[in-house]
Scaffold this motif. Structure first.
Motif, PDB file in Angstrom:
ATOM      1  N   LEU A  12       0.592  -1.139  -0.084  1.00  0.00           N
ATOM      2  CA  LEU A  12       0.054   0.077  -0.053  1.00  0.00           C
ATOM      3  C   LEU A  12       0.967   1.337  -0.101  1.00  0.00           C
ATOM      4  N   TRP A  13       1.770   1.251   0.836  1.00  0.00           N
ATOM      5  CA  TRP A  13       2.798   2.397   0.985  1.00  0.00           C
ATOM      6  C   TRP A  13       3.529   2.759  -0.539  1.00  0.00           C
ATOM      7  N   GLU A  14       3.935   1.586  -1.289  1.00  0.00           N
ATOM      8  CA  GLU A  14       4.559   1.741  -2.489  1.00  0.00           C
ATOM      9  C   GLU A  14       3.805   2.463  -3.474  1.00  0.00           C
ATOM     10  N   ARG A  15       2.458   1.838  -3.486  1.00  0.00           N
ATOM     11  CA  ARG A  15       1.395   2.205  -4.371  1.00  0.00           C
ATOM     12  C   ARG A  15       1.032   3.718  -4.058  1.00  0.00           C
ATOM     13  N   ALA A  16       0.985   4.129  -2.902  1.00  0.00           N
ATOM     14  CA  ALA A  16       0.864   5.420  -2.369  1.00  0.00           C
ATOM     15  C   ALA A  16       1.965   6.428  -2.766  1.00  0.00           C
ATOM     16  N   GLN A  17       3.194   5.959  -2.976  1.00  0.00           N
ATOM     17  CA  GLN A  17       4.082   6.830  -3.575  1.00  0.00           C
ATOM     18  C   GLN A  17       3.823   7.054  -5.102  1.00  0.00           C
ATOM     19  N   ASP A  18       3.542   6.116  -5.780  1.00  0.00           N
ATOM     20  CA  ASP A  18       3.305   6.037  -7.160  1.00  0.00           C
ATOM     21  C   ASP A  18       1.797   6.742  -7.652  1.00  0.00           C
ATOM     22  N   HIS A  19       1.208   7.161  -6.461  1.00  0.00           N
ATOM     23  CA  HIS A  19      -0.001   7.937  -6.618  1.00  0.00           C
ATOM     24  C   HIS A  19      -1.027   6.870  -7.380  1.00  0.00           C
ATOM     25  N   ALA A  20      -1.084   5.671  -6.732  1.00  0.00           N
ATOM     26  CA  ALA A  20      -1.996   4.624  -7.232  1.00  0.00           C
ATOM     27  C   ALA A  20      -2.977   4.123  -6.349  1.00  0.00           C
ATOM     28  N   VAL A  21      -3.039   4.609  -5.332  1.00  0.00           N
ATOM     29  CA  VAL A  21      -4.250   4.584  -4.370  1.00  0.00           C
ATOM     30  C   VAL A  21      -5.344   5.529  -4.742  1.00  0.00           C
ATOM     31  N   ASN A  22      -6.576   4.623  -4.145  1.00  0.00           N
ATOM     32  CA  ASN A  22      -7.939   5.639  -4.276  1.00  0.00           C
ATOM     33  C   ASN A  22      -8.210   6.351  -2.996  1.00  0.00           C
ATOM     34  N   GLU A  23      -8.970   7.049  -2.754  1.00  0.00           N
ATOM     35  CA  GLU A  23      -9.123   8.017  -1.552  1.00  0.00           C
ATOM     36  C   GLU A  23      -9.173   7.160  -0.162  1.00  0.00           C
TER      37      GLU A  23
END
Length: 479
Positions: A12-23
């Motif tokens: 989840l942290w990796e995807r958050a850094q790539d702006h790939a998470v939803n709200e």
């Protein structure tokens, strides 16, 4: 923490850094970083490891160090870890949202930018580049922006556009065409004095830096606000509003009548320079030279004094077919053999239609072989009476075969607004050598159809043009 939980938070942290998470995922991660120490420490350790890898502790290319130096480095790394790990955890705890969004998500992508020439742009101009808010200046070609909201905006050179947000942009000067899906309802285009709010549609906007603005709706509905004018004006498919005089009365008999001005106007740039070479140059301005065009709309009257010839092929509106006629006086070459020849036409920025609705265009050039028809008058020529032409359907995109000869083709890329395009070869030279009356006629026809109504009308400079070279015939002769 269980292994599956560890991998969940790390992913989840990796995807958050790539702006790939939803709200929802971002909210969940933020709360865990603030309220769960084990998650905070896990992310801090991951961040520290990333930092160590970037500084070279795990570099496979590093030279082997002596044992003592290795031990020293190990101790140093351990000391750094004891110092930095609590600091990293504190930063993660205090600034979870900042860490995730330290680089704002892009608001648009440069989805298409092939064969484009860019000017003074503050944003990246490589096709596929992510775009933050900023300025783009397109000098030649067509570029397409895909906004994060889903809206697509085609930039038709020359144009200067400011990307504002996922739901907004500003046209400083030039022409754009927007296509807005339902999920991007409310997408807004600003000009210096106008605001256009979309409600799920396709529409074009032309703007000048002097405040002029033309809005033309191709499909759907928009609302237009104009500085100094009360309220909003609704525009539906086929309707337009012109602030400042983009639609000139010289273009059509009645510029205010929608039916008499079927293609929307465009913003025009400043002058461009002539083109020359070492050959003998003959233009339509010499001697008995002439240039004009015919149009299938019986209401339209060509005067022969226009600054450009207009050429178009459209199966969407039978009144919008246009062909160009160019006449050259060859009397200066009598008694000489024409060894080589080139015909050059200079593209003008068209003031009618949208370039994004017409693909790469093919133009066929014919030579009039029936010399008795070379005496056509550029002021009197009409669709119903023109050389090698009849009103039959097959002659909309081709002349009468027994009266004309195809000499070749010109290929003009989509969105081209300026430049010289040249036809040359033995076929052209041979056609000129067969001339017996000192006067030749070329017929120029666009073979390429438009994708939809309101497509671009191609324009080429004439002898009346004051900012570009007229049609040129470059000739090399032999005694």
């Amino acid at each position: 923490m269980k292994p599956d939980e560890t991998w969940y938070w790390l992913e989840l942290w990796e995807r958050a850094q790539d702006h790939a998470v939803n709200e929802e995922e971002q909210r969940q991660l933020n709360e865990a970083l603030i309220h769960q120490p084990e998650v905070r420490r896990l992310i801090a350790e991951a961040s520290l490891m990333t930092a160590e890898m970037r500084t070279g502790y795990f570099s496979e290319e590093a030279d082997p160090a002596p044992a003592a130096a290795s031990l020293t480095n190990s101790r140093l790394s351990s000391r750094l870890a004891r110092i930095l790990l609590p600091m990293a955890a504190a930063v993660v705890s205090a600034g979870a949202v900042w860490l995730i969004a330290r680089e704002p998500a892009p608001v648009a992508t440069l989805a298409k930018a092939s064969d484009c020439k860019w000017g003074n742009s503050a944003l990246p101009t490589l096709e596929g580049a992510d775009l933050q808010p900023g300025m783009l200046e397109l000098l030649d070609g067509i570029a397409t922006l895909k906004f994060a909201s889903g809206a697509e905006v085609a930039l038709e050179a020359p144009v200067t556009l400011e990307v504002i947000s996922a739901m907004e942009c500003r046209v400083k000067k030039g022409t754009v065409v927007a296509e807005v899906p339902p999920q991007a309802k409310g997408f807004t285009i600003h000009t210096p004095d106008t605001k256009v709010v979309d409600y799920g549609t396709r529409f074009g906007v032309s703007a000048g830096d002097d405040g002029k603005c033309l809005v033309h709706v191709i499909e759907g509905l928009v609302e237009v606000e104009r500085q100094g004018k009360p309220g909003r004006q609704e525009l539906r498919a086929g309707e337009r509003v012109d602030y400042g005089g983009f639609l000139h009365s010289a273009t059509y008999p009645d510029a205010n009548d929608q039916a008499e001005q079927p293609e929307p106007g465009r913003w025009l740039p400043g002058p461009i320079n002539d083109l020359g070479d070492g050959w003998q140059i003959l233009t339509t301005a010499y001697g008995q030279g002439k240039d004009t065009w015919i149009q299938s709309d019986p209401k339209y009257h060509v005067t022969g004094r226009e600054a450009y010839v207009r050429i178009k092929h459209s199966t969407h509106n039978t009144n919008l077919e246009r062909k160009a006629y160019l006449g050259f006086d060859l009397s200066r070459f009598q008694g000489k053999r024409i060894a080589e020849a080139e015909l050059t036409l200079h593209v003008e920025p068209s003031d009618l239609g949208f370039a994004s609705l017409v693909p790469d265009a093919v133009f066929s050039i014919y030579g009039l072989t029936e010399e008795t028809q070379d005496a056509w008058d550029e002021k009197e020529i009409r669709w119903e009476k023109a050389p090698a032409h009849s009103e039959a359907q097959e002659h909309r995109v081709a002349p009468v075969a027994s009266q004309a000869r195809k000499l070749g083709e010109l290929h003009i890329p989509q969105g081209t607004t300026r430049g010289a395009f040249t036809l040359k070869g033995d076929v052209l030279a041979d056609f000129l050598r067969t001339d017996s009356n000192g006067l030749v006629t070329f017929i120029v026809i666009r073979d390429t159809d438009e994708h939809a109504r309101n497509g671009l009308v191609h324009a080429f400079a004439t002898k009346e043009n004051t900012r570009n070279a007229p049609p040129m015939l470059k000739v090399r002769t032999e005694e």
